[in-house]
Design an enzyme around this catalytic site. Structure first.
Site, PDB file in Angstrom:
ATOM      1  N   GLY A   1      77.287   5.420  71.194  1.00  0.00           N
ATOM      2  CA  GLY A   1      77.071   6.641  70.409  1.00  0.00           C
ATOM      3  C   GLY A   1      76.490   7.741  71.308  1.00  0.00           C
ATOM      4  O   GLY A   1      76.927   8.900  71.259  1.00  0.00           O
ATOM      5  N   HIS A   2      75.517   7.367  72.150  1.00  0.00           N
ATOM      6  CA  HIS A   2      74.952   8.360  73.082  1.00  0.00           C
ATOM      7  C   HIS A   2      76.030   8.827  74.069  1.00  0.00           C
ATOM      8  O   HIS A   2      76.073   9.995  74.458  1.00  0.00           O
ATOM      9  CB  HIS A   2      73.795   7.760  73.884  1.00  0.00           C
ATOM     10  CG  HIS A   2      72.600   7.393  73.063  1.00  0.00           C
ATOM     11  ND1 HIS A   2      72.219   6.099  72.820  1.00  0.00           N
ATOM     12  CD2 HIS A   2      71.690   8.178  72.424  1.00  0.00           C
ATOM     13  CE1 HIS A   2      71.134   6.079  72.074  1.00  0.00           C
ATOM     14  NE2 HIS A   2      70.786   7.328  71.807  1.00  0.00           N
TER      15      HIS A   2
END
Ligand code: PAF
Length: 288
Positions: free
Chosen positions: A41-42
């Site tokens: 996600g990052h």
């Protein structure tokens, strides 16, 4: 054999970030603030930043000011070496990894803070985490002042946080463009989160019900069910699970975060629930 050299700059002080910024002069800088324990996600944030800006800087700082006294600051997952390798793999240009003293030299309880408007922070997560968004807005403001980015990237998974930061940047005339990036999910729909590592095997199996409940509610609303009926069904799906406590499930205006009852109006559905001790949040657009 020693460890491979890292290809990006590591700054731990404000001066080191400033000298990196001097070297990047004339190029656009994209900033991805994180608390580490990096996951895909990052990296979606980093990818978007790389496509949008010439240089990308990631901060890794577990911010004590945004955790309540009974929350998980002490046991929040920390994996710095692994985070550095991930940053290397995804072509990050610099990482800012300050200590608490660098960010709060006067102590975090003595610092000047940013107070977001009550309308944005009294409901949803704010109702269950008093002071949380003051802590988030304060640290993000400080990080922006240190990094001086052109653009900053935040995940839509933390939707209330994204709105608080967008409003802060507008209200305080900050010279930074805030860009929201869609949530990354596991194949079964569970939103990626650093806190997923806390889930037991049994909790992990139940966790995708959050997304399933949101998706069902969305389809029901779009096919004519009233918002209140769709929300009631989604809530009962979650409350029927063993060892799961629903905190909220609400349809809100995507910008003001105030409750919406008109199914034609712009609307986002947001949820938070505790699976045992593990607090998970998620949200889904209903009408943009
Ligand atoms: O979303 C997070 O990881 C944090 O709330 C943030 C934005 C890095 C501020 O500490």
């Amino acid at each position: 054999m020693g460890k491979p050299a890292l290809s990006f700059e590591i700054a731990t002080t404000v001066t080191q970030v400033e000298s990196w910024r001097t070297k990047t002069s004339g190029r656009t800088v994209g900033f991805v603030p994180t608390m580490g324990a990096l996951h895909e996600g990052h990296m979606a944030l980093v990818d978007t930043a790389r496509k949008t800006c010439d240089q990308v800087i990631v901060s890794i700082f577990v911010n004590p000011l945004q955790f309540g006294p009974n929350e998980d600051f002490g046991k929040y997952p920390r994996s710095l070496e692994q985070d550095f390798l991930i940053c290397q793999k995804f072509g990050v240009d610099a990482v800012f990894h300050p200590s608490i003293d660098i960010i709060y030299p006067q102590g975090e309880t003595e610092t000047t803070t940013v107070q977001p408007p009550a309308q944005l922070i009294s409901g949803l997560c704010g109702a269950f985490r008093p002071g949380h968004f003051i802590g988030v807005a304060t640290v993000v403001n400080k990080l922006f002042n240190i990094v001086q980015p052109d653009c900053a990237f935040f995940g839509e998974k933390d939707y209330q946080q994204l709105q608080v930061i967008k409003h802060m940047a507008d209200d305080l005339n900050m010279n930074v463009k805030i860009i929201g990036v869609p949530t990354m999910r596991e194949e079964d729909g569970l939103a990626l989160s650093s806190r997923n590592v806390y889930l037991s095997e049994a909790q992990r199996k139940l966790a995708p019900t959050l997304y399933a409940a949101l998706s069902e509610a969305k389809s029901a609303i779009l096919s004519g069910t009233s918002i209140s009926a769709a929300v009631a069904i989604a809530k009962s799906r979650i409350t029927s699970l063993d060892d799961v406590t629903l905190q909220y499930l609400e349809c809100c205006n995507p910008r003001t975060l105030q409750p919406v009852s008109d199914p034609q109006a712009p609307c986002r559905i947001l949820v938070a629930a505790k699976y045992g001790d593990v607090r998970l949040i998620d949200n889904l657009v209903v009408n943009p």
